[in-house]
Structure formats: structure tokens, C-alpha cells
Design a protein around this motif. Sequence first.
Motif, PDB file in Angstrom:
ATOM      1  N   UNK A   1      -1.349   2.178  -1.792  1.00  0.00           N
ATOM      2  CA  UNK A   1      -1.944   1.283  -2.774  1.00  0.00           C
ATOM      3  C   UNK A   1      -1.462   1.702  -4.162  1.00  0.00           C
ATOM      4  N   UNK A   2      -0.885   0.740  -4.886  1.00  0.00           N
ATOM      5  CA  UNK A   2      -0.339   1.015  -6.213  1.00  0.00           C
ATOM      6  C   UNK A   2      -0.953   0.022  -7.202  1.00  0.00           C
ATOM      7  N   UNK A   3      -1.572   0.538  -8.246  1.00  0.00           N
ATOM      8  CA  UNK A   3      -2.087  -0.347  -9.300  1.00  0.00           C
ATOM      9  C   UNK A   3      -0.955  -0.657 -10.264  1.00  0.00           C
ATOM     10  N   UNK A   4      -0.923  -1.906 -10.737  1.00  0.00           N
ATOM     11  CA  UNK A   4       0.159  -2.320 -11.626  1.00  0.00           C
ATOM     12  C   UNK A   4      -0.306  -3.464 -12.513  1.00  0.00           C
ATOM     13  N   UNK A   5       0.537  -3.792 -13.491  1.00  0.00           N
ATOM     14  CA  UNK A   5       0.322  -4.942 -14.364  1.00  0.00           C
ATOM     15  C   UNK A   5       1.498  -5.877 -14.156  1.00  0.00           C
ATOM     16  N   UNK A   6       1.196  -7.154 -13.918  1.00  0.00           N
ATOM     17  CA  UNK A   6       2.257  -8.150 -13.758  1.00  0.00           C
ATOM     18  C   UNK A   6       2.867  -8.410 -15.133  1.00  0.00           C
ATOM     19  N   UNK A   7       4.181  -8.306 -15.217  1.00  0.00           N
ATOM     20  CA  UNK A   7       4.870  -8.403 -16.509  1.00  0.00           C
ATOM     21  C   UNK A   7       4.650  -9.743 -17.206  1.00  0.00           C
ATOM     22  N   UNK A   8       4.702 -10.849 -16.469  1.00  0.00           N
ATOM     23  CA  UNK A   8       4.584 -12.179 -17.078  1.00  0.00           C
ATOM     24  C   UNK A   8       3.183 -12.467 -17.610  1.00  0.00           C
ATOM     25  N   UNK A   9       2.181 -12.217 -16.790  1.00  0.00           N
ATOM     26  CA  UNK A   9       0.818 -12.612 -17.143  1.00  0.00           C
ATOM     27  C   UNK A   9      -0.027 -11.475 -17.721  1.00  0.00           C
ATOM     28  N   UNK A  10       0.442 -10.245 -17.627  1.00  0.00           N
ATOM     29  CA  UNK A  10      -0.300  -9.051 -18.027  1.00  0.00           C
ATOM     30  C   UNK A  10      -1.582  -8.873 -17.209  1.00  0.00           C
ATOM     31  N   UNK A  11      -1.633  -9.508 -16.047  1.00  0.00           N
ATOM     32  CA  UNK A  11      -2.777  -9.400 -15.150  1.00  0.00           C
ATOM     33  C   UNK A  11      -2.683  -8.098 -14.347  1.00  0.00           C
ATOM     34  N   UNK A  12      -3.816  -7.422 -14.197  1.00  0.00           N
ATOM     35  CA  UNK A  12      -3.849  -6.223 -13.370  1.00  0.00           C
ATOM     36  C   UNK A  12      -3.835  -6.632 -11.906  1.00  0.00           C
ATOM     37  N   UNK A  13      -2.975  -5.975 -11.121  1.00  0.00           N
ATOM     38  CA  UNK A  13      -2.847  -6.293  -9.706  1.00  0.00           C
ATOM     39  C   UNK A  13      -2.863  -5.007  -8.890  1.00  0.00           C
ATOM     40  N   UNK A  14      -3.035  -5.173  -7.598  1.00  0.00           N
ATOM     41  CA  UNK A  14      -2.954  -4.068  -6.650  1.00  0.00           C
ATOM     42  C   UNK A  14      -1.822  -4.420  -5.676  1.00  0.00           C
ATOM     43  N   UNK A  15      -0.926  -3.475  -5.464  1.00  0.00           N
ATOM     44  CA  UNK A  15       0.184  -3.679  -4.536  1.00  0.00           C
ATOM     45  C   UNK A  15      -0.062  -2.779  -3.329  1.00  0.00           C
ATOM     46  N   UNK A  16      -0.137  -3.388  -2.156  1.00  0.00           N
ATOM     47  CA  UNK A  16      -0.259  -2.641  -0.908  1.00  0.00           C
ATOM     48  C   UNK A  16       1.124  -2.614  -0.286  1.00  0.00           C
ATOM     49  N   UNK A  17       1.749  -1.432  -0.298  1.00  0.00           N
ATOM     50  CA  UNK A  17       3.155  -1.313   0.081  1.00  0.00           C
ATOM     51  C   UNK A  17       3.315  -0.494   1.358  1.00  0.00           C
ATOM     52  N   UNK A  18       4.282  -0.897   2.157  1.00  0.00           N
ATOM     53  CA  UNK A  18       4.644  -0.188   3.390  1.00  0.00           C
ATOM     54  C   UNK A  18       6.132   0.105   3.330  1.00  0.00           C
ATOM     55  N   UNK A  19       6.511   1.354   3.558  1.00  0.00           N
ATOM     56  CA  UNK A  19       7.919   1.749   3.472  1.00  0.00           C
ATOM     57  C   UNK A  19       8.451   2.146   4.839  1.00  0.00           C
ATOM     58  N   UNK A  20       9.695   1.771   5.078  1.00  0.00           N
ATOM     59  CA  UNK A  20      10.387   2.145   6.308  1.00  0.00           C
ATOM     60  C   UNK A  20      11.787   2.591   5.936  1.00  0.00           C
ATOM     61  N   UNK A  21      12.194   3.764   6.434  1.00  0.00           N
ATOM     62  CA  UNK A  21      13.553   4.257   6.218  1.00  0.00           C
ATOM     63  C   UNK A  21      14.357   3.943   7.466  1.00  0.00           C
ATOM     64  N   UNK A  22      15.453   3.204   7.271  1.00  0.00           N
ATOM     65  CA  UNK A  22      16.327   2.817   8.379  1.00  0.00           C
ATOM     66  C   UNK A  22      17.583   3.671   8.334  1.00  0.00           C
ATOM     67  N   UNK A  23      17.811   4.427   9.385  1.00  0.00           N
ATOM     68  CA  UNK A  23      19.007   5.273   9.472  1.00  0.00           C
ATOM     69  C   UNK A  23      19.921   4.720  10.547  1.00  0.00           C
ATOM     70  N   UNK A  24      21.141   4.411  10.154  1.00  0.00           N
ATOM     71  CA  UNK A  24      22.135   3.888  11.093  1.00  0.00           C
ATOM     72  C   UNK A  24      23.444   4.603  10.873  1.00  0.00           C
ATOM     73  N   UNK A  25      24.404   4.313  11.728  1.00  0.00           N
ATOM     74  CA  UNK A  25      25.716   4.956  11.632  1.00  0.00           C
ATOM     75  C   UNK A  25      26.359   4.760  10.270  1.00  0.00           C
TER      76      UNK A  25
END
Length: 89
Positions: free
Chosen positions: A53-77
Motif C-alpha cells: 500500500x502506497x499513499x500518493x497524490x495524483x499530479x493532475x488533481x492533487x487528490x490524495x490516493x492509495x495505490x495497492x501494488x503487486x510486484x512480480x520479477x520475471x527472469x528469463x534467458x
Amino acid sequence: MEQVKQLMIVMDGVDIVCLDEEALTELLLEKFREEGYQPTDRPVVVREGKISSIRAVESDSQEEVEIYAFAKVLRKDDGVRTVITGRVV
């Protein structure tokens, strides 16, 4: 009801597991700014396979938002790629 927005960040050649907290924060600040969000949390951290969970401000509207992010690292040849998907509410 709030409108939920989708967000996707793809970073070729980046393995977030190998970065220290400071380097990861700087990289993520830059990537989220490119998507139109200014994170207010310090440090900005996402972990592979976990929902963050990352708190942020939207650049255009200056509205406070919450970003729920999921990360995946993909390793290939042909290299490594980190994909972060998120929902902005």
C-alpha cells in the motif's frame, strides 16, 4: 463510489529483489511520477509477491490516493523484468 484506476509499470533489466531500500525508493518515485502520481510515503517499497500500500497524490488533481501494488520479477534467458500492477483508489 470512488473510481478505481489500473496502473502498470514495467521495468526491463530491473530486479527489485537485488536493490537496496534507498535505490528502490528512488526508482519507484521516478516511475510513479511518470504515471502521474507523487508518492508521499518514504521509503516507497514494493516486495515481490506481496501487495503493498502506497499513499500518493495524483499530479493532475492533487487528490490524495492509495495505490495497492503487486510486484512480480520475471527472469528469463534474455534477462530480467519487474512488472508492478496496481489499483489506485
